[in-house]
Design a protein around this motif. Sequence first.
Motif, PDB file in Angstrom:
ATOM      1  N   SER A  15       0.811  -1.214   0.000  1.00 17.53           N
ATOM      2  CA  SER A  15       0.000   0.000   0.000  1.00 17.53           C
ATOM      3  C   SER A  15       0.843   1.262   0.000  1.00 17.53           C
ATOM      4  O   SER A  15       0.306   2.347  -0.050  1.00 17.53           O
ATOM      5  CB  SER A  15      -0.903   0.019   1.235  1.00 17.53           C
ATOM      6  OG  SER A  15      -0.118   0.231   2.393  1.00 17.53           O
ATOM      7  N   LEU A 337      -2.986   7.125  -3.537  1.00 24.42           N
ATOM      8  CA  LEU A 337      -2.866   5.707  -3.875  1.00 24.42           C
ATOM      9  C   LEU A 337      -3.241   4.813  -2.700  1.00 24.42           C
ATOM     10  O   LEU A 337      -3.701   3.684  -2.885  1.00 24.42           O
ATOM     11  CB  LEU A 337      -1.429   5.392  -4.311  1.00 24.42           C
ATOM     12  CG  LEU A 337      -0.942   6.031  -5.609  1.00 24.42           C
ATOM     13  CD1 LEU A 337       0.549   5.796  -5.781  1.00 24.42           C
ATOM     14  CD2 LEU A 337      -1.707   5.480  -6.807  1.00 24.42           C
ATOM     15  N   MET A 366       5.433   4.771 -12.035  1.00 25.92           N
ATOM     16  CA  MET A 366       4.689   3.848 -11.179  1.00 25.92           C
ATOM     17  C   MET A 366       5.225   2.423 -11.298  1.00 25.92           C
ATOM     18  O   MET A 366       5.271   1.679 -10.315  1.00 25.92           O
ATOM     19  CB  MET A 366       3.200   3.878 -11.535  1.00 25.92           C
ATOM     20  CG  MET A 366       2.494   5.150 -11.109  1.00 25.92           C
ATOM     21  SD  MET A 366       2.420   5.307  -9.315  1.00 25.92           S
ATOM     22  CE  MET A 366       1.583   6.886  -9.147  1.00 25.92           C
ATOM     23  N   LYS A 370       6.970   2.336  -7.815  1.00 27.56           N
ATOM     24  CA  LYS A 370       5.859   1.943  -6.948  1.00 27.56           C
ATOM     25  C   LYS A 370       5.377   0.525  -7.196  1.00 27.56           C
ATOM     26  O   LYS A 370       4.416   0.078  -6.564  1.00 27.56           O
ATOM     27  CB  LYS A 370       4.675   2.914  -7.131  1.00 27.56           C
ATOM     28  CG  LYS A 370       5.026   4.382  -6.913  1.00 27.56           C
ATOM     29  CD  LYS A 370       5.500   4.656  -5.503  1.00 27.56           C
ATOM     30  CE  LYS A 370       5.810   6.136  -5.301  1.00 27.56           C
ATOM     31  NZ  LYS A 370       6.345   6.410  -3.950  1.00 27.56           N
ATOM     32  N   LYS A 371       6.025  -0.172  -8.140  1.00 26.86           N
ATOM     33  CA  LYS A 371       5.655  -1.559  -8.455  1.00 26.86           C
ATOM     34  C   LYS A 371       4.185  -1.670  -8.870  1.00 26.86           C
ATOM     35  O   LYS A 371       3.484  -2.609  -8.507  1.00 26.86           O
ATOM     36  CB  LYS A 371       5.914  -2.468  -7.242  1.00 26.86           C
ATOM     37  CG  LYS A 371       7.299  -2.333  -6.615  1.00 26.86           C
ATOM     38  CD  LYS A 371       8.404  -2.783  -7.539  1.00 26.86           C
ATOM     39  CE  LYS A 371       9.737  -2.939  -6.813  1.00 26.86           C
ATOM     40  NZ  LYS A 371      10.242  -1.718  -6.190  1.00 26.86           N
ATOM     41  N   ARG A 372       3.718  -0.694  -9.667  1.00 30.08           N
ATOM     42  CA  ARG A 372       2.329  -0.688 -10.134  1.00 30.08           C
ATOM     43  C   ARG A 372       2.314  -0.665 -11.666  1.00 30.08           C
ATOM     44  O   ARG A 372       2.332   0.412 -12.268  1.00 30.08           O
ATOM     45  CB  ARG A 372       1.572   0.519  -9.580  1.00 30.08           C
ATOM     46  CG  ARG A 372       1.248   0.410  -8.096  1.00 30.08           C
ATOM     47  CD  ARG A 372       0.571   1.669  -7.589  1.00 30.08           C
ATOM     48  NE  ARG A 372       0.196   1.532  -6.195  1.00 30.08           N
ATOM     49  CZ  ARG A 372      -1.054   1.379  -5.757  1.00 30.08           C
ATOM     50  NH1 ARG A 372      -2.048   1.338  -6.607  1.00 30.08           N
ATOM     51  NH2 ARG A 372      -1.300   1.262  -4.464  1.00 30.08           N
ATOM     52  N   PHE A 375      -0.362   1.596 -14.960  1.00 29.20           N
ATOM     53  CA  PHE A 375      -1.092   2.712 -14.352  1.00 29.20           C
ATOM     54  C   PHE A 375      -1.769   3.523 -15.453  1.00 29.20           C
ATOM     55  O   PHE A 375      -1.118   3.951 -16.409  1.00 29.20           O
ATOM     56  CB  PHE A 375      -0.131   3.598 -13.558  1.00 29.20           C
ATOM     57  CG  PHE A 375      -0.819   4.574 -12.645  1.00 29.20           C
ATOM     58  CD1 PHE A 375      -1.352   4.152 -11.448  1.00 29.20           C
ATOM     59  CD2 PHE A 375      -0.934   5.912 -12.993  1.00 29.20           C
ATOM     60  CE1 PHE A 375      -1.990   5.041 -10.590  1.00 29.20           C
ATOM     61  CE2 PHE A 375      -1.571   6.814 -12.155  1.00 29.20           C
ATOM     62  CZ  PHE A 375      -2.103   6.381 -10.949  1.00 29.20           C
TER      63      PHE A 375
END
Length: 397
Positions: A15, A337, A366, A370-372, A375
């Motif tokens: 998170s 986020l 990202m 942010k390992k997303r 996006f």
Amino acid sequence: MEASDENTIGTKAMSLRYWYGASIAEFLGTGSDSVIGELTTNCTFALLPTQRDAWLAQIELLRAQLSGLTGSIFFEFNIPRVGRRIDVVLVIGPVVFALEFKVGENSFDRSAIEQVWDYALDLKNFHEASHRASIVPILIATELDKSPLLDLREDADQVYRPVSINATGLRAVIDLALSSTNGAAIESRSWSCAPYHPTPTIVEAARALYAQHSVEAIARFDAGAKNLQMTSRRIEELVDEACRTRQKVICFVTGVPGAGKTLVGLNLATRRRAEDQPTHAVFLSGNDPLVAVLREALTRDEVARHKKKRKKIRKADAARPVRAFIQNVHHFRDHALTNEGPPIEHVVIFDEAQRAWNLKQVASFMLRKKKRPGFPYSEPEFLISYMDRHQDWAVVV
């Protein structure tokens, strides 16, 4: 702590609020390599061997000190929208322990003590679930031969004075704090994901600070600047109208460099508040040097005012209210986020919005940081959608 609380904490590590989180029992039963692995996976910077070694030292020290305790542990806990990470946070009973490790050190310097104290105060003042909690800041020098005499002193805001210890002194601090603190146990799951929310004390200090500050340190906002006054007045009218009619409004403020756009935004950020909230406005910028200059100017003004009155104030304490209304837009974005609801502010000023990233830039960031993957939003689209979560009204400037 409820069983469901302990079983779900670890799933929230992605998170961005913390890099590893678990019940103490789960942490004690997990191998060090697994904990390091999760920290490494969630790490947002290039991991150096020294950082890995520091984490390993922290893990081993904590294993030796936490046996038999019921609570939760969080490594690299991010204070919402403040942009600071605490090495380790322990939530045990009614107490929050903020731990700063100095691995390999055998002494304490003043800056390290101030650092952990500021972490505790930032939690108290900006993290909603910590407003009413007792918070104990602890500085640990792992190679210190002997801990100083233990002296727990709690201030009126329930933040204890920093405690400095060696590698074996943590359990004594925890036991003493728990024995002297009353109240219901904090639910770790809700505490860990609680949103940013400045205390009324901080908000009022910020408003008073800006109302008195000497803007010559930044620029002039004088009576002769007709355009600035007219622009500010018109935006104020639009904010009032949006609030009254329950509408959502976007204002675009343009002008040549030096025209005063930033001052218009600052003025608005400090003036807006609704009856049921101390404030609904925040000034955001992705320009780190600008944020630093604005904060420093206002902080120095506050220190100087105290000095004139022959009152002492730590510079860090003077700076804290400034952070309530001048923030880095990237910290605001990261909070969006992790926070499913809208921000507490109904009015948001995005300074230098022309610098905002497009979809390609944001998606790349990202994925890398942010390992997303995948996006789907540009920076303006995402930030506006965050404000659009308000069900009643909102203004974006």
